[in-house]
Structures are given as C-alpha cells and as structure tokens.
Design a protein around this motif. Structure first.
Motif, PDB file in Angstrom:
ATOM      1  N   VAL A 575      -7.760  -2.247 -38.504  1.00 38.33           N
ATOM      2  CA  VAL A 575      -8.365  -3.002 -37.412  1.00 38.33           C
ATOM      3  C   VAL A 575      -9.194  -2.048 -36.556  1.00 38.33           C
ATOM      4  CG1 VAL A 575      -6.579  -4.785 -37.313  1.00 38.33           C
ATOM      5  CG2 VAL A 575      -6.298  -2.697 -35.980  1.00 38.33           C
ATOM      6  N   ALA A 576     -10.258  -2.579 -35.925  1.00 38.50           N
ATOM      7  CA  ALA A 576     -11.106  -1.780 -35.041  1.00 38.50           C
ATOM      8  C   ALA A 576     -11.575  -2.657 -33.892  1.00 38.50           C
ATOM      9  CB  ALA A 576     -12.303  -1.213 -35.804  1.00 38.50           C
ATOM     10  N   PHE A 577     -11.598  -2.092 -32.685  1.00 36.20           N
ATOM     11  CA  PHE A 577     -12.010  -2.828 -31.490  1.00 36.20           C
ATOM     12  C   PHE A 577     -13.474  -2.525 -31.179  1.00 36.20           C
ATOM     13  CE2 PHE A 577     -12.792  -2.841 -26.908  1.00 36.20           C
ATOM     14  CZ  PHE A 577     -12.402  -4.140 -26.560  1.00 36.20           C
ATOM     15  N   ALA A 578     -14.187  -3.543 -30.623  1.00 37.69           N
ATOM     16  CA  ALA A 578     -15.575  -3.344 -30.200  1.00 37.69           C
ATOM     17  C   ALA A 578     -15.912  -4.358 -29.121  1.00 37.69           C
ATOM     18  CB  ALA A 578     -16.528  -3.498 -31.388  1.00 37.69           C
ATOM     19  N   GLU A 579     -17.007  -4.097 -28.419  1.00 36.37           N
ATOM     20  CA  GLU A 579     -17.586  -5.084 -27.515  1.00 36.37           C
ATOM     21  C   GLU A 579     -18.995  -5.374 -27.999  1.00 36.37           C
ATOM     22  OE1 GLU A 579     -17.421  -4.309 -23.388  1.00 36.37           O
ATOM     23  OE2 GLU A 579     -15.232  -4.391 -23.273  1.00 36.37           O
ATOM     24  N   ILE A 580     -19.287  -6.629 -28.250  1.00 37.25           N
ATOM     25  CA  ILE A 580     -20.589  -7.045 -28.768  1.00 37.25           C
ATOM     26  C   ILE A 580     -21.206  -8.006 -27.769  1.00 37.25           C
ATOM     27  CG2 ILE A 580     -21.824  -8.156 -30.654  1.00 37.25           C
ATOM     28  CD1 ILE A 580     -19.531  -7.389 -32.494  1.00 37.25           C
ATOM     29  N   GLY A 581     -22.300  -7.594 -27.157  1.00 39.60           N
ATOM     30  CA  GLY A 581     -22.935  -8.438 -26.157  1.00 39.60           C
ATOM     31  C   GLY A 581     -22.000  -8.763 -25.014  1.00 39.60           C
ATOM     32  N   GLY A 582     -21.124  -7.817 -24.647  1.00 41.68           N
ATOM     33  CA  GLY A 582     -20.164  -8.046 -23.584  1.00 41.68           C
ATOM     34  C   GLY A 582     -18.921  -8.790 -24.015  1.00 41.68           C
ATOM     35  N   LYS A 583     -18.829  -9.208 -25.264  1.00 43.14           N
ATOM     36  CA  LYS A 583     -17.669  -9.967 -25.754  1.00 43.14           C
ATOM     37  C   LYS A 583     -16.721  -9.030 -26.490  1.00 43.14           C
ATOM     38  CE  LYS A 583     -18.504 -13.915 -27.762  1.00 43.14           C
ATOM     39  NZ  LYS A 583     -17.876 -14.905 -26.843  1.00 43.14           N
ATOM     40  N   PRO A 584     -15.437  -8.983 -26.091  1.00 45.62           N
ATOM     41  CA  PRO A 584     -14.474  -8.144 -26.816  1.00 45.62           C
ATOM     42  C   PRO A 584     -14.139  -8.766 -28.170  1.00 45.62           C
ATOM     43  CG  PRO A 584     -13.340  -9.387 -25.114  1.00 45.62           C
ATOM     44  CD  PRO A 584     -14.807  -9.687 -24.959  1.00 45.62           C
ATOM     45  N   VAL A 585     -14.230  -7.961 -29.224  1.00 43.96           N
ATOM     46  CA  VAL A 585     -13.952  -8.453 -30.571  1.00 43.96           C
ATOM     47  C   VAL A 585     -13.082  -7.443 -31.297  1.00 43.96           C
ATOM     48  CG1 VAL A 585     -16.198  -9.621 -30.650  1.00 43.96           C
ATOM     49  CG2 VAL A 585     -15.943  -7.377 -31.712  1.00 43.96           C
ATOM     50  N   VAL A 586     -12.487  -7.885 -32.388  1.00 42.63           N
ATOM     51  CA  VAL A 586     -11.778  -6.991 -33.291  1.00 42.63           C
ATOM     52  C   VAL A 586     -12.317  -7.238 -34.694  1.00 42.63           C
ATOM     53  CG1 VAL A 586      -9.854  -8.575 -33.716  1.00 42.63           C
ATOM     54  CG2 VAL A 586      -9.546  -6.133 -34.077  1.00 42.63           C
ATOM     55  N   VAL A 587     -12.477  -6.154 -35.441  1.00 37.69           N
ATOM     56  CA  VAL A 587     -12.927  -6.216 -36.829  1.00 37.69           C
ATOM     57  C   VAL A 587     -11.736  -5.841 -37.697  1.00 37.69           C
ATOM     58  CG1 VAL A 587     -14.640  -5.438 -38.504  1.00 37.69           C
ATOM     59  CG2 VAL A 587     -15.230  -5.519 -36.069  1.00 37.69           C
ATOM     60  N   THR A 588     -11.473  -6.647 -38.729  1.00 36.21           N
ATOM     61  CA  THR A 588     -10.303  -6.429 -39.583  1.00 36.21           C
ATOM     62  C   THR A 588     -10.731  -6.230 -41.034  1.00 36.21           C
ATOM     63  OG1 THR A 588     -10.037  -8.829 -39.814  1.00 36.21           O
ATOM     64  CG2 THR A 588      -8.744  -7.732 -38.104  1.00 36.21           C
ATOM     65  N   ALA A 589      -9.964  -5.419 -41.759  1.00 39.71           N
ATOM     66  CA  ALA A 589     -10.214  -5.152 -43.178  1.00 39.71           C
ATOM     67  C   ALA A 589      -8.960  -5.504 -43.955  1.00 39.71           C
ATOM     68  CB  ALA A 589     -10.577  -3.687 -43.394  1.00 39.71           C
ATOM     69  N   SER A 590      -9.139  -6.171 -45.106  1.00 35.74           N
ATOM     70  CA  SER A 590      -7.978  -6.768 -45.765  1.00 35.74           C
ATOM     71  C   SER A 590      -7.936  -6.536 -47.266  1.00 35.74           C
ATOM     72  CB  SER A 590      -7.965  -8.275 -45.489  1.00 35.74           C
ATOM     73  OG  SER A 590      -6.997  -8.954 -46.261  1.00 35.74           O
ATOM     74  N   GLU A 591      -6.736  -6.714 -47.787  1.00 31.24           N
ATOM     75  CA  GLU A 591      -6.483  -6.722 -49.220  1.00 31.24           C
ATOM     76  C   GLU A 591      -7.260  -7.833 -49.923  1.00 31.24           C
ATOM     77  OE1 GLU A 591      -3.140  -5.644 -52.302  1.00 31.24           O
ATOM     78  OE2 GLU A 591      -3.479  -4.855 -50.307  1.00 31.24           O
ATOM     79  N   ASP A 592      -7.694  -8.862 -49.175  1.00 30.02           N
ATOM     80  CA  ASP A 592      -8.403  -9.990 -49.792  1.00 30.02           C
ATOM     81  C   ASP A 592      -9.885  -9.694 -50.041  1.00 30.02           C
ATOM     82  OD1 ASP A 592      -9.615 -10.200 -47.307  1.00 30.02           O
ATOM     83  OD2 ASP A 592      -8.648 -12.090 -46.761  1.00 30.02           O
ATOM     84  N   LYS A 593     -10.283  -8.411 -49.903  1.00 28.06           N
ATOM     85  CA  LYS A 593     -11.631  -7.921 -50.201  1.00 28.06           C
ATOM     86  C   LYS A 593     -12.654  -8.254 -49.115  1.00 28.06           C
ATOM     87  CE  LYS A 593     -10.842  -8.779 -55.150  1.00 28.06           C
ATOM     88  NZ  LYS A 593     -11.381  -9.411 -56.371  1.00 28.06           N
ATOM     89  N   THR A 601     -11.119 -13.283 -26.931  1.00 30.44           N
ATOM     90  CA  THR A 601     -10.861 -14.193 -25.811  1.00 30.44           C
ATOM     91  C   THR A 601     -10.387 -15.558 -26.285  1.00 30.44           C
ATOM     92  OG1 THR A 601     -13.178 -14.912 -25.751  1.00 30.44           O
ATOM     93  CG2 THR A 601     -12.569 -13.025 -24.385  1.00 30.44           C
ATOM     94  N   THR A 602     -10.733 -15.921 -27.524  1.00 29.73           N
ATOM     95  CA  THR A 602     -10.348 -17.238 -28.046  1.00 29.73           C
ATOM     96  C   THR A 602      -9.463 -17.156 -29.280  1.00 29.73           C
ATOM     97  OG1 THR A 602     -12.334 -17.369 -29.440  1.00 29.73           O
ATOM     98  CG2 THR A 602     -12.497 -18.246 -27.186  1.00 29.73           C
ATOM     99  N   SER A 603      -9.251 -15.938 -29.793  1.00 27.78           N
ATOM    100  CA  SER A 603      -8.454 -15.728 -31.023  1.00 27.78           C
ATOM    101  C   SER A 603      -9.028 -16.498 -32.209  1.00 27.78           C
ATOM    102  CB  SER A 603      -6.987 -16.135 -30.799  1.00 27.78           C
ATOM    103  OG  SER A 603      -6.390 -15.343 -29.806  1.00 27.78           O
ATOM    104  N   THR A 604     -10.361 -16.596 -32.267  1.00 31.26           N
ATOM    105  CA  THR A 604     -11.015 -17.310 -33.366  1.00 31.26           C
ATOM    106  C   THR A 604     -11.962 -16.377 -34.104  1.00 31.26           C
ATOM    107  OG1 THR A 604     -12.770 -18.082 -31.881  1.00 31.26           O
ATOM    108  CG2 THR A 604     -10.881 -19.540 -32.213  1.00 31.26           C
ATOM    109  N   GLU A 605     -12.204 -16.695 -35.379  1.00 31.89           N
ATOM    110  CA  GLU A 605     -13.089 -15.890 -36.211  1.00 31.89           C
ATOM    111  C   GLU A 605     -14.549 -16.162 -35.850  1.00 31.89           C
ATOM    112  OE1 GLU A 605     -13.754 -14.743 -40.947  1.00 31.89           O
ATOM    113  OE2 GLU A 605     -12.219 -16.213 -40.345  1.00 31.89           O
ATOM    114  N   ILE A 606     -15.359 -15.111 -35.856  1.00 26.29           N
ATOM    115  CA  ILE A 606     -16.786 -15.225 -35.571  1.00 26.29           C
ATOM    116  C   ILE A 606     -17.546 -15.218 -36.890  1.00 26.29           C
ATOM    117  CG2 ILE A 606     -18.773 -14.177 -34.436  1.00 26.29           C
ATOM    118  CD1 ILE A 606     -16.824 -12.837 -32.500  1.00 26.29           C
ATOM    119  N   GLY A 607     -18.229 -16.303 -37.195  1.00 29.42           N
ATOM    120  CA  GLY A 607     -19.018 -16.364 -38.405  1.00 29.42           C
ATOM    121  C   GLY A 607     -18.172 -16.365 -39.656  1.00 29.42           C
ATOM    122  N   ALA A 608     -18.828 -16.096 -40.775  1.00 31.25           N
ATOM    123  CA  ALA A 608     -18.166 -16.094 -42.077  1.00 31.25           C
ATOM    124  C   ALA A 608     -17.609 -14.703 -42.382  1.00 31.25           C
ATOM    125  CB  ALA A 608     -19.156 -16.512 -43.156  1.00 31.25           C
ATOM    126  N   PRO A 609     -16.641 -14.613 -43.295  1.00 27.42           N
ATOM    127  CA  PRO A 609     -16.157 -13.297 -43.713  1.00 27.42           C
ATOM    128  C   PRO A 609     -17.297 -12.439 -44.263  1.00 27.42           C
ATOM    129  CG  PRO A 609     -14.723 -15.042 -44.537  1.00 27.42           C
ATOM    130  CD  PRO A 609     -15.930 -15.713 -43.966  1.00 27.42           C
TER     131      PRO A 609
END
Length: 651
Positions: A575-593, A601-609
C-alpha cells in the motif's frame, strides 16, 4: 533464474545456461552449442511472433544478416523457431556495452577512441555491403569485447519492424536520423548519422542532441545543430559531415573507413541550419502529424509515445525506443506511462522513489538479489548493485549528510546502506535479525537518522545510520513474521507502526521501544503492508492483508476509520499513500495482478483497476516524474510499471 516460463533447458541443439537480458523484443540467453562453444540465443517474445507472415519475414531478414562478413560484428550463426517463437543464435561476445563503459569509466579518448571509430565504421561498411541497414546503431549495441569493439543486433530491428507500426520505423531517440523521424525512411545514411551520434557520446559522455525528454530530443535532432564540445579536432569534421541533416550529404560507411584510416576523403557539405528562435518551427516536408506534435510540445501539452526497450538493453540503460507513429493525446488518470521497465532479472519485490541530481529514479530490489537504480524519465538503468545473498524484500530512500541513499532489507538477514550517486554499498551490513528481514523504513530519533526493520524473528530493530550500530533493544510482541513497518509522528513523538502474520497492527514509541496500547485488530488474515499518511489533519496508517482488504487506522486513538477497502480478489501485498488534487488516496498492489486507487474520505475505489501486470504485484510506491504524479509498481512478472495519477480523477 536460469530461464523463464515457456523456455526449455534445451532449444534444438543449444543448451540454455542462464538469461543475460530481456526486454521488448525478447529474452537473451547464454547457451552452448553441441561442441560446448558459448553462444548468445535470443528468443523473440510470443506476442511478437503470432502472425505466420511476420514470422516468415523475420526468418528471411535474419538470413540476410547471416551474410555479413565478420569484421567487428557478432556473427549471426543460426535461426530457428521454438513453437511459434523465432530465435536467433549469434556469436557470444564477453564484454560490456559502450554505453555502460562510458557511464562507468568516462569518455573514450586518444587511440582508444580512434580504434573504436574505425572498428564500428568497418562493421557498418560490412553490414551495408550485405544489403542490410542496421536501423538501431547506438552505444548499447556496441560491445567492448576482449578483442575490440563488436557491433551487435544488426538486421534485427528490420526483422521486427512490423511489431511496432506498419507505417513507422523503429529507432532510439538521440540516435535517430531526421529522415527516420520525419517519414520513416531508413537507409544506410541513417546508420551513418547514428554512428556519428554514438561517437559523440563515446568522446564526451553526452548526447550530440541534448534533451531530457523524448520530445526535446526529437526537436533537437530536427532543428538544431549537434553539440560537439569535447570531440577531438581530428575527428570533428567527419562527425559534422556524418550528422548533416540532409542524408544525401553524409559520407557512406565505406567513406568513413577510408577517411579514418588515412585515405583522401572529400565530401561536399552544406552548412548546418542556424538555431531557430523559440518556439521551434521548421517549415519543410515534415508530415502534419509531426508538426502538430512539436507544436504541442512547445505549448506544454502531452504526447503519447510508444516505447520498445530492447532485450539487450536491460543491463545497459540505453533502452528507450520510439516509433514514428506519434499521436498527440492527453494521458489520462490510471493509464500506463510508457512501456514496462525490465531491469530486474527475477521478481520485483520492492520499489521506492527518490531524486538524484534532479532526476527522479526508482530504486528496486528483487529475487535476483540485486538493488537497481533506474531513471524513470529516460528508462536508463544507472546502477545494478549486488551484495545481498538472498532476495531483497524492502527498500527505503533518504538523505544522509547531503547524499542520496537507500536502505534495503534482505532474506539474508541483513540491512544494507547504499550510496545512490556512486552505486556502491556505503558501509558494512547492519546485522541483528535472526532470519530474513522483510521490511525497512527510514526516520529520525532525536535528530539522528535511523533505519527501522522487521523480519522473520518477529522483532522490529533500529539502527543508527551513521554508525551502523543497533540502537537499544528490539521491539517484541508480534507472534510470527513482521511484514511491514512505517514511521509516523503522534502528538509530537516518533512512532513505529508494524504489521505481521498474527493479523495485528501495532504502534510503538520509537524513543522507548515500548508498545503503545493494545494491538489494533480487524484484519481476518495476515497483515502484510503498511503506509503512513494524514486524513483530516490526523496521522493515519493504511494496512493491507491476505483478507483482500485495506484498512485505515487513526494513530492517535488507535481505532479503525471508515469501512475496509474491498474490491481486490486476492491478497494485498503493498500500500502507498498520496494526495491527488488535495484528495487523500491510497494505492494498493495485489496478488490479483492489479493496482487500485482509493478515495480515503469515502472508502471507495477511484476509476477502474490499473491492469497490465501479468502476474501478482508485490510492491507499489507513489511520486512525481517530470511534474506528473505517478504510481510505480513491481511484480512477479519481473517488470516495473508506471501509472498516471494526474487529476482530474474519474468519478
């Protein structure tokens, strides 16, 4: 790693020993023929060889390459097909590329430079006499062998040209002739231009046409005179003639040899065009798409480029190629930036970003037991640093006394410190863990730079970076392996956040080495990674685990925040933390490729994988490259990939 999936231990009459390079064309192996003679065997990637017509063209073009007289060239010995995948067998030349030698030892000079110029020009003359155009002459295609310089990969770019574009031509920015960029015309004169640009690099250590980005390189080649400062006066007139923007006014390769060996040589030349005032606009028969592309560059727009790193360039750093089918288009959030970087020779386990001399680099570690430094803008590998005796599991970057450093954790039980400007290990290894070290982070305690690491022995240990000595007692409490450590500040005090196989997330006072409060629980499986960030002004930790979720923790109250981040279909490794356009986000990397981006802030995914890795993704980091926010990931497919994180974000 001796081979790769789908590559047997024996290909026809050739016994595979080990892989020595891989990239966009294919993989190169050191092999032996039936007599035990070493050879280089290149197997073309499966996706480049599925069309029967393309395979036939490939085999035909390589057969032409076999006719080249072996004057300063690596002879093509054989060609065949492994299933549907063509392969090429050539003379094995022990040695390092000219690009690597100049980077490590500095420019060539005196008799060494003169011999290099003669040998490579002679090789080109032999190639041209066989009716072949090299098409990709450059410093990394010149090997400095024990018997002198040897030119490799002639004819291969032509054989593979269909894989890039049906209308464009393959080449390498900085060494492409103007006509090659302009209309795809590749003749022996283009090789002469590339030879001259290569000699400038050999003599000065710099490109003849400077530029930090591909658009800048293209603009310089098309519109500006070469920079020849440092080229010896005896060689300079010939270099100037060979770099003429008009191919008809360049000498032939045979004429290069005559001139270099002392024969009379005269060629009518036209003066190089003056440097135009910005913005550079050259009115000529340049096609409309190129004029538009350069105009976009001047205006600060974004271009889409196709990159084709060569199989033999993964160890030399001169591996970025470009097709002439350029299309001005915006790069959107979540899209790949360039082609995968293929420098690690086994799984990529850890990546971290930093800057060296104004260049953003990725420091990677993996199952080939090496730590590697790669320029993310040029895709050049700057250093491959051996030392670890087992897999490299963790990488952290920082600054020590004004010098850029990396600290790495390995399954050999060591933590190591590296000087990123020199590409060397800084000091003795830091010892103390009983078993493999799985993670490492950098921080400060009382103004002193420290490394914090966790491992198989269930402990978290701290080392003073200046002395290399372990500081205080290890932190104990986890039951099983510690997989992740992160450093934060809570109420003005430095703390360590750790994750482990016992499903817990723990917070430790870095000054006293004591655990703060009870372990944080919620993960239903191993907790494998941690990142530190802020949310609403509060310090937080984000963790990922084998329960396929990422979770957010308030480090002040040591309680969970919001809902778990769900969507991955397998373990979250990083996992990695970032702020994009003032929005706090987390980027995750997975076994699912996949790599995924989440709104904290909403615990929702941004865009497509973010899809592209062909196997599990072990690691991810975030940073800025050329002013753009990016995510950088590495995985079991042995690649490092870069993803655009620029706003606007998808809804």
């Amino acid at each position: 790693m001796n081979a790769e999936p789908g590559i047997p231990a024996q290909i026809d009459d050739y016994r595979i020993l080990h892989r020595i390079g891989h990239g966009g064309q294919g993989s190169v192996f050191r092999a032996e023929d039936p007599h035990g003679t070493p050879v280089a065997l290149k197997v073309i990637h499966d996706e480049l060889s599925k069309d029967p017509d393309h395979r036939r063209r490939f085999l035909r073009e390589v057969e032409l390459a076999r006719r080249v007289a072996p004057f300063c060239t690596a002879r093509v010995l054989d060609v065949g097909v492994l299933g549907d995948r063509p392969y090429i067998v050539s003379e094995f030349v022990p040695g390092t590329s000219l690009h690597h030698v100049v980077q490590k030892e500095g420019p060539r000079s005196g008799g060494g430079l003169e011999r290099l110029a003669v040998a490579t020009a002679t090789a080109l003359a032999a190639i041209h006499r066989a009716g072949i155009v090299h098409r990709d002459f450059k410093p990394s295609n010149v090997l400095m062998g024990p018997e002198g310089p040897v030119v490799i990969d002639f004819g291969i770019s032509r054989a593979l040209d269909h894989t890039a574009t049906m209308s464009g031509s393959i080449g390498t920015p900085g060494y492409m002739a103007p006509e090659q960029i302009e209309n795809g015309e590749v003749t022996p004169a283009a090789d002469v231009f590339a030879w001259a640009a290569t000699m400038v690099f050999a003599a000065t250590g710099k490109r003849a046409f400077p530029g930090d980005t591909v658009p800048q390189l293209i603009n310089a080649i098309m519109n500006r005179p070469p920079v020849l400062t440092g080229v010896p006066s005896g060689l300079r007139p010939l270099i100037e003639q060979a770099l003429n923007k008009n191919p008809a006014l360049r000498p032939t390769a045979a004429e290069l040899v005559k001139n270099l060996t002392g024969d009379e040589f005269h060629v009518e030349t036209a003066p190089l065009p003056p440097t135009p005032p910005p913005p550079p606009v050259k009115k000529s028969r340049r096609p409309a798409w190129l004029a538009a592309a350069l105009a976009v560059v001047v205006a600060g727009g974004v271009l889409t480029w196709q990159f084709w790193p060569d199989a033999d360039d993964s160890a030399t750093g001169e591996g970025t190629k470009i097709t002439t089918s350029l299309t001005p288009a915006p790069v959107t959030f979540g899209k790949p930036v360039g082609d995968p970087i293929e420098v690690q020779e086994n799984d990529v386990r850890a990546v971290a970003l930093t800057e060296i001399g104004g260049r953003t680099v990725v420091v990677s570690g993996g199952d080939d037991n090496t730590v590697r430094v790669t320029d993310l803008n040029t895709r050049e590998e700057l250093y491959a640093m051996p030392g670890h005796e087992k897999w490299v599991r963790g990488v952290a970057t920082g600054n020590l006394d004004g010098a850029e450093i990396a600290v790495t954790a390995g399954d050999d039980g060591t933590v190591r410190l590296w000087d990123l400007r020199k590409g060397t290990q800084w000091s003795n290894s830091m010892l103390g863990h009983d078993g493999g070290v799985k993670c490492v982070a950098l921080g400060t305690v009382d103004g002193a730079l420290v490394a914090v690491a966790g491992g198989e022995d269930g402990t978290i240990r701290v080392w003073d970076i200046h002395s290399g000595e372990q500081v205080g007692e290890p932190m104990t409490g986890h039951e099983g392996t510690v997989w992740g450590v992160g450093l934060a500040e809570v109420d003005g005090a430095p703390v360590v956040v750790s994750t482990g196989d016992d499903k817990t997330v723990r917070v430790w006072d870095l000054s006293t080495r004591q655990q703060i409060g009870e372990p944080m629980t919620g993960h239903e499986g191993w907790a494998r990674s941690v990142a530190i960030g802020t949310l609403d002004g509060k310090p937080i930790a984000i963790t990922g685990g084998s329960d396929k979720t990422a979770r957010i923790w308030d480090l002040t109250t040591r309680t969970s925040i919001g809902s778990p981040l769900t969507g991955h279909t397998s373990w979250i490794w990083s996992v990695a933390f970032a702020e994009i356009g003032g929005k706090p986000v987390v980027v995750t990397a997975s076994e699912d490729k996949t790599v995924r981006v989440w709104d904290l802030t909403t615990s929702t995914e941004i865009g497509a994988p973010l899809e592209g890795h062909t196997d599990r993704v072990w690691t991810v980091a975030v940073g800025t490259v050329a002013g753009k926010q990016v995510a950088v990931s590495g995985g079991r497919d042995e690649t490092i990939r870069m993803w655009d994180l620029q706003p606007p974000l998808p809804g």
